[in-house]
Motif scaffolding. Structure first.
Motif, PDB file in Angstrom:
ATOM      1  N   ALA A   1      -5.719  -0.288  -0.054  1.00 55.99           N
ATOM      2  CA  ALA A   1      -5.291  -1.036  -1.236  1.00 55.99           C
ATOM      3  C   ALA A   1      -3.836  -0.727  -1.571  1.00 55.99           C
ATOM      4  O   ALA A   1      -3.048  -1.626  -1.893  1.00 55.99           O
ATOM      5  CB  ALA A   1      -6.198  -0.704  -2.418  1.00 55.99           C
ATOM      6  N   ALA A   2      -3.460   0.553  -1.498  1.00 55.47           N
ATOM      7  CA  ALA A   2      -2.082   0.945  -1.815  1.00 55.47           C
ATOM      8  C   ALA A   2      -1.097   0.324  -0.827  1.00 55.47           C
ATOM      9  O   ALA A   2       0.001  -0.102  -1.199  1.00 55.47           O
ATOM     10  CB  ALA A   2      -1.956   2.469  -1.799  1.00 55.47           C
ATOM     11  N   ALA A   3      -1.490   0.247   0.430  1.00 61.29           N
ATOM     12  CA  ALA A   3      -0.590  -0.301   1.455  1.00 61.29           C
ATOM     13  C   ALA A   3      -0.218  -1.747   1.174  1.00 61.29           C
ATOM     14  O   ALA A   3       0.887  -2.186   1.520  1.00 61.29           O
ATOM     15  CB  ALA A   3      -1.235  -0.188   2.830  1.00 61.29           C
ATOM     16  N   PHE A   4      -1.119  -2.483   0.521  1.00 62.65           N
ATOM     17  CA  PHE A   4      -0.867  -3.901   0.288  1.00 62.65           C
ATOM     18  C   PHE A   4      -0.521  -4.222  -1.168  1.00 62.65           C
ATOM     19  O   PHE A   4      -0.440  -5.385  -1.538  1.00 62.65           O
ATOM     20  CB  PHE A   4      -2.073  -4.724   0.741  1.00 62.65           C
ATOM     21  N   THR A   5      -0.309  -3.180  -1.988  1.00 62.31           N
ATOM     22  CA  THR A   5       0.121  -3.419  -3.364  1.00 62.31           C
ATOM     23  C   THR A   5       1.463  -2.773  -3.677  1.00 62.31           C
ATOM     24  O   THR A   5       2.263  -3.337  -4.419  1.00 62.31           O
ATOM     25  CB  THR A   5      -0.927  -2.907  -4.370  1.00 62.31           C
ATOM     26  N   ILE A   6       1.741  -1.596  -3.132  1.00 63.02           N
ATOM     27  CA  ILE A   6       2.999  -0.918  -3.467  1.00 63.02           C
ATOM     28  C   ILE A   6       4.046  -1.024  -2.372  1.00 63.02           C
ATOM     29  O   ILE A   6       5.227  -0.757  -2.616  1.00 63.02           O
ATOM     30  CB  ILE A   6       2.761   0.581  -3.786  1.00 63.02           C
ATOM     31  N   ILE A   7       3.623  -1.407  -1.162  1.00 65.33           N
ATOM     32  CA  ILE A   7       4.578  -1.425  -0.046  1.00 65.33           C
ATOM     33  C   ILE A   7       5.057  -2.849   0.194  1.00 65.33           C
ATOM     34  O   ILE A   7       4.246  -3.769   0.347  1.00 65.33           O
ATOM     35  CB  ILE A   7       3.931  -0.840   1.219  1.00 65.33           C
ATOM     36  N   PRO A   8       6.356  -3.065   0.201  1.00 66.09           N
ATOM     37  CA  PRO A   8       6.900  -4.412   0.420  1.00 66.09           C
ATOM     38  C   PRO A   8       6.481  -4.960   1.780  1.00 66.09           C
ATOM     39  O   PRO A   8       6.369  -4.202   2.757  1.00 66.09           O
ATOM     40  CB  PRO A   8       8.420  -4.195   0.365  1.00 66.09           C
TER      41      PRO A   8
END
Length: 534
Positions: free
Chosen positions: A142-149
């Motif tokens: 989830a973090a990879a696709f919410t915080i990473i451009p």
């Protein structure tokens, strides 16, 4: 002049959100994400780390043969319940609190596993370890696709793919080494120091979102009970069914009923409540739905081959756990080397074509194993293992981006849990089918081979005579010894043929599904992702 400059301004407008996303992805967040990835590595590694060392744990705890399998089963059941639940918990608690509590609990339960003095204690702490470990895995996706451009995902996606595939692959290797070099206690003690570091780092650095404690008042306790009954019952039936003649076993039959009832109630509550603990709305996205099918099949290939290689080497070749670990490590090394290449390719190729190529490569690597004999060793298994490692990375990077890359941020946490669940369920279903096929096909091949091994077959009589002469030269004159040796040889050949059948079916499955990749749509680059759901 005005009309000339307007289009230029309009065309440059979409770049602003992307720039904002890059600005929001600070060094602090990058380091926090790396800590989360390491936590996920520990959790996935522990799925398989004990698989090669169950005999040592059994001897150390004085456990029976029927009890020791629960060291693995309890972890898997608890983990598979937590993974879909983690989406709701992350929205309620925030990623920071959920990940910190999960990492801390995972570390403490690892310590408790190492200190267990009975099989009952081990099963209890192992289950808790799996439940808490399951809270870390979806958070990373989830973090990879919410915080990473999006522009940086060609770097991050291979990292996640590498961890998700490498950890279970090298688990038996790491476990075999630790139990041989030290003792079985170190299978769990190895988590303690890194676990403390992950816990502290997650608490201090994660700042992706904020908790929404009001969701606690709407927590669906009946839904949780139904989910545990559904997924826990399914995991038990799939784990124990093949070795206990399925529904002929009373416990398997009862848990199957529990699974069905739990499944009906789980889906009913998920579809009728405003705040279900498992949000199924992500399946309205075609990419996510097709991607979940690919993830399910990836689970079959990933966990199936991780199981079959050691099983062949142990049963047919007679290798111990350390020798098995040293032989199968090749796939892990190939994944590690392939990770940056896969990241580069994902930025240059159509992801759907890359995914199709990865599945075809996996099919080719498995097809090579259909030439298996009882004499295959490291040399013969080298190329199939290398190609398998390359294929897993070539598949994992595009499938993650295609499945999760089109979800909206508000669906990401729940979708990530469901996506990871499908991979684990694929592994569970795949292993159950593989075990059943191995048993059934071995019995079939044994009967067919036994028909030709008769006194009317000159070749069979000649081999039996040669075996008898060889045994007599070693001082064994009992005629039954040669017959027993012939039975063992036929059994071994039947076993190898059953392995070939399973490899053929897996190759067929991957080759057949590969063309389905074209049904997905390529995620359009978008500038969001920096806000993290504040």
């Amino acid at each position: 002049m005005t009309s000339a400059t307007a289009p230029a301004q309009a065309s440059s407008a979409p770049a602003a959100p992307a720039a904002a996303a890059d600005d929001a992805f600070t060094g602090r967040r990058a380091f926090a994400f790396l800590i989360m990835v390491f936590g996920m590595f520990m959790a996935i590694l522990d799925i398989q780390i004990v698989s090669a060392s169950l005999a040592e744990i059994q001897a150390g705890l004085g456990a029976g043969p029927d009890e020791i399998s629960w060291v693995q089963t309890s972890y898997l059941i608890a983990e598979v319940v937590m993974i879909p639940l983690s989406g709701f918990l992350a929205r309620m608690m925030s990623t920071r609190i959920l990940f910190t509590l999960a990492a801390a609990g995972f570390t403490l339960s690892s310590l408790a596993c190492a200190g267990s003095s009975s099989i009952g204690e081990m099963i209890l702490w192992r289950g808790l370890q799996g439940f808490l470990g399951g809270g870390m895995i979806p958070s990373v996706f989830a973090a990879a696709f919410t915080i990473i451009p999006p522009a940086r995902r060609n770097i991050v996606s291979p990292m996640i793919g590498l961890v998700a595939t490498l950890a279970p692959t090298v688990g038996p290797t790491v476990g075999g080494y630790l139990s041989h070099a030290f003792s079985w206690h170190w299978l769990f003690l190895v988590n303690v120091i890194p676990g403390i570091g992950v816990t502290v780092g997650a608490f201090l650095l994660i700042d992706f979102d904020r908790p929404n404690w009001k969701l606690f008042d709407r927590f669906d306790w009946w839904g949780l009970l139904a989910l545990a009954a559904f997924l826990g019952g399914m995991e038990y039936v799939l784990e124990e069914g093949p070795s206990n003649d399925w529904f002929a076993d009373e416990a398997v039959a009862i848990l199957a009923v529990v699974m069905v009832v739990g499944g009906i109630v789980s889906f009913w509550r998920a579809l009728t409540r405003d705040e279900p603990i498992v949000d199924l709305s992500a399946y309205r996205d075609t990419n996510f739905t097709v991607g979940s099918v690919f993830s399910f099949v990836m689970g079959i290939g990933l966990y199936g081959l991780t199981y079959l290689y050691p099983l062949y080497l142990g049963r047919v070749r007679g290798y111990d756990s350390l020798m098995i670990g040293e032989t199968v490590f090749v796939s892990g090394l190939a994944m590690f080397i392939m990770a940056p290449i896969a990241g580069f390719l994902s930025s240059k190729l159509d992801l759907r074509v890359m995914l199709m190529g990865g599945f075809l490569l996996f099919a080719a690597s498995t097809w090579m194993l259909t030439g298996l004999t009882d004499q295959w060793d490291f040399g013969e298994l080298l190329l199939p293992q290398v190609l398998r490692g390359m294929a897993l990375m070539t598949c994992m990077v595009p499938i993650n981006n295609l499945a999760l890359g089109t979800l909206t941020p508000d669906k990401m946490k729940g979708g990530s849990g469901l996506y990871n669940l499908t991979r684990n369920l694929g592994g569970a279903v795949g292993l159950a089918i593989i075990n059943q096929l191995l048993s059934d096909r071995q019995a079939l091949h044994y009967d067919r081979l036994a028909e030709s091994v008769s006194w009317s077959n000159p070749e069979a009589v000649s081999q039996l005579s040669a075996m008898g002469a060889n045994l007599a030269a070693n001082g064994i004159t009992d005629d039954r010894a040669a017959l027993a040796q012939m039975v063992g040889k036929v059994t071994g050949q039947a076993m190898v043929m059953s392995f070939i059948d399973v490899f053929f079916l897996i190759a067929l499955l991957f080759a057949g599904l590969s063309v389905t990749a074209l049904a997905m749509r390529k995620p359009a680059p978008r500038g969001g992702g920096g806000g993290g759901g504040h």
